[in-house]
Write a protein that holds these residues in place. Structure first.
Motif: not given
Length: 650
Positions: A392-421
């Protein structure tokens, strides 16, 4: 096609624009610190100060630089933000500003125009005429004593040299028929910045679906020879060719540009291409792209693919990405992996619930990453990642600008048969506040990245760190630009400081001066780097002279070794006549290990360029390269290169 992060000393040469005049189209130009012929494409990204999405405008070659014209309808409001992207023939991408250009762009203050200093004679403003070659005239209210102070543009193109200018009026008759539809005339008094104005007229008839074409065709031939078969040779032995083509114009009221670059001059053959169509409601880029979505997920990673922007309403924008990014895929670029790439698709939706006050972004990104290495410990793994972000981005009084961001990572790593997932879910958060006060701007921010948060398409995001940062820049229209960025992170039970500072001074009648310092961590390559640079350029009579020096220190995590590089370069250009010039370049770098010189390289080039006709130019030259490595004498070589270049532009 392959693109890589630019690890060379090549940078964008651009003097930031501080002021513009309301309602007057704006020209932005840029060049490079090395050879402008290595640039295959340029794009300016710009937006009004209260907008969240950038608009793309292609740049075209103009002499020794690339330039883009921002339409007058966008040069309104309080300010414009912009940054420049140049695509280089070796596959790298350089920007101005150099770091985080989309997050900390340049700012242009919009000034009201002084009206009434000239009167339109013909064609009258907003009139409709039949003539294809009208005599365009205007009179000056007060006498103009210096013709050099007046600049005149027709549809954004500088036509001053073709105009008749006196103390009291100017006159211009086009040499070719003007197309049907609207045309604009702009007058600028260069001695008094805000004395500018424009008017528009129309020519009867149906506006052409295809018009305003421009293009470049360049052909380079070279013959290279060397006294060894070193793998560090810069050029291919024997005869080789390079071809560059660029075509742009208007299609159905949409600006477009396309280019293709086939290069077999250096080490390996590469073919890069791209097509872009730009409009107010719809934009598409195909080929080599530079997608930007958010700080935590996709922040300007060079890639090959397509990006589409759709703006059905003023307050709603959709962006779609589908591309592949490659970091290391040859012996010269790799640090640890033979291949490290990410194929990704992404969708971003942006809306402004309160116009000019509040905007919100929601994005989803899916990435599939492959990494492999043929070392003592064989590596072959695959990662799949789903990332959801809300910002989100918000234009505040006195020409200030506020920005923020939230992210969620759902990841899976496959190392092969020897090391698994291995499966991980984690999140990241950033927030910041910024303000612009005339020519000064600053930003303060906080970032917190989880231990298991992964962004496969943004390798600069280092996991398991949190900290704060501050950055600011100041531009003074008489010739001063300075920028400072500082961040302090807590990472691996220790503090990590990163900093970047740049200062440029341009004073009339004096040599320009550029100073810079940086230190940062590059997690994707597993090393820390710091360095400094100083450069200067000066134009005296028919001579253009520039010198640059840089130093960098890299500390590699794997073996905890330090490598230092010191470089020195110089260029001199002499314009014999208007159509003939001679230039010489010298470059040298020293490579150090443990304070002992381990490698040395010298490069020298000499070139004569002749404009053989108005749209044709021919160049011929010679290059020499010497490389010596004390630790590996089999890598030493001497190269000699003879080259010729032909270019046609329209």
């Amino acid at each position: 096609m392959a693109m890589s992060i630019n690890a060379k000393s090549d940078v964008v040469l651009h003097t930031p624009i501080v002021f513009a005049v309301d309602g007057i189209e704006l020209i932005i130009n840029a060049s490079t610190s090395s050879n402008i012929n290595t640039v295959v494409r340029g794009i300016v990204f710009f937006r009004r100060i209260n907008e969240s999405e950038y608009i793309s405008q292609p740049m075209i070659r103009s002499g020794d630089s690339y330039e883009a014209t921002l339409p007058a309808r966008y040069v309104t409001g309080k300010a414009i933000e912009y940054y420049i992207t140049l695509y280089i023939s070796d596959g790298s991408v350089i920007t101005s500003p150099a770091q985080n250009p989309a997050s900390m762009p340049y700012a242009i203050i919009i000034m009201p125009a002084t009206q009434g200093w000239f009167e339109v004679l013909y064609p009258e403003a907003n009139s409709v005429i039949k003539e294809k070659k009208p005599e365009i005239t205007a009179s000056f209210v007060e006498p103009i004593y210096s013709k050099n102070d007046i600049q005149i543009r027709l549809d954004g193109k500088n036509i001053t040299q073709d105009c008749e200018i006196t103390e009291y009026f100017f006159s211009y008759t086009p040499k070719k028929d003007l197309s049907s539809g609207g045309h604009s005339i702009t007058l600028i008094n260069l001695s008094k910045f805000n004395m500018a104005g424009s008017w528009q007229f129309f020519i009867e008839g149906k506006e052409k679906d295809f018009q305003d074409f421009y293009g470049i065709m360049s052909l380079t031939w070279q013959y290279a020879d060397a006294d060894s078969e070193s793998k560090y040779l810069l050029y291919n032995k024997g005869s080789s060719f390079g071809i560059l083509g660029q075509l742009g114009g208007k299609i159905l009221n949409h600006q477009f540009d396309s280019w293709i670059n086939r290069n077999a001059l250096y080490g390996r053959e590469t073919i890069d291409l791209g097509v872009g169509v730009y409009g107010d409601k719809f934009t598409i880029n195909v080929g080599d792209i530079f997608p930007t979505m958010s700080k935590l997920t996709l922040d300007g990673m060079p890639a090959v693919g397509a990006e589409i922007t759709i703006k059905p309403y003023d307050r709603i924008t959709f962006q779609i990405f589908g591309a592949e990014s490659r970091l290391f895929d040859d012996d010269k670029d790799k640090f640890l992996f033979d291949l490290l790439n990410s194929r990704f698709t992404a969708l971003k939706a942006s809306a402004s619930p309160i116009k000019d006050k509040w905007s919100i972004d929601i994005s989803y990104l899916y990435a599939k990453n492959n990494a492999s290495a043929d070392t003592d410990l064989s590596i072959d793994m695959e990662k799949r990642n789903n990332i959801i972000s809300i910002g989100t981005k918000v234009n505040l009084p006195a020409q200030f600008i506020f920005q923020s961001e939230w992210s969620r990572s759902d990841n899976k790593t496959d190392y092969g048969e020897e090391f698994g997932i291995d499966t991980n879910i984690d999140q990241a958060f950033s927030a910041g506040i910024s303000k612009k006060i005339k020519a000064f701007s600053f930003e303060a921010f906080y970032i917190d990245v989880g231990d298991n948060f992964i962004s496969e398409v943004n390798p600069f995001i280092e996991i398991g760190r949190k900290g704060i940062g501050i950055s600011g820049q100041y531009s003074y229209h008489r010739g001063l630009f300075t920028r400072l960025e500082y961040t302090r992170y807590y990472h691996d039970s220790d503090f990590d400081n990163q900093m970047r500072a740049n200062t440029s001074i341009f004073l009339s009648g004096f040599p320009s001066l550029n100073l810079g310092y940086y230190q940062q961590r590059l997690p994707y390559a597993k090393y820390d780097v710091r360095g400094a640079n100083i450069g200067s350029s000066y134009k005296i009579s028919k001579f253009d002279i520039s010198v640059n020096s840089s130093w960098s220190n890299s500390r590699f995590w794997v073996d905890e070794t330090d490598r230092n590089i010191l470089s020195l370069s110089g260029r001199i250009n002499y314009n014999i006549t208007k159509n003939t010039s001679i230039s010489g370049n010298y470059y040298q770098y020293w490579g150090y290990k443990s304070d002992i010189i381990s490698s040395l390289q010298r490069q020298f080039s000499f070139e004569i360029q002749q404009n053989i006709a108005r749209k044709h130019s021919l160049g011929i030259g010679f290059k020499a390269v010497i490389y010596k490595d004390k630790n590996n004498i089999t890598s030493n070589y001497n190269e000699k290169i003879l080259f010729t270049k032909y270019q046609y532009s329209f």
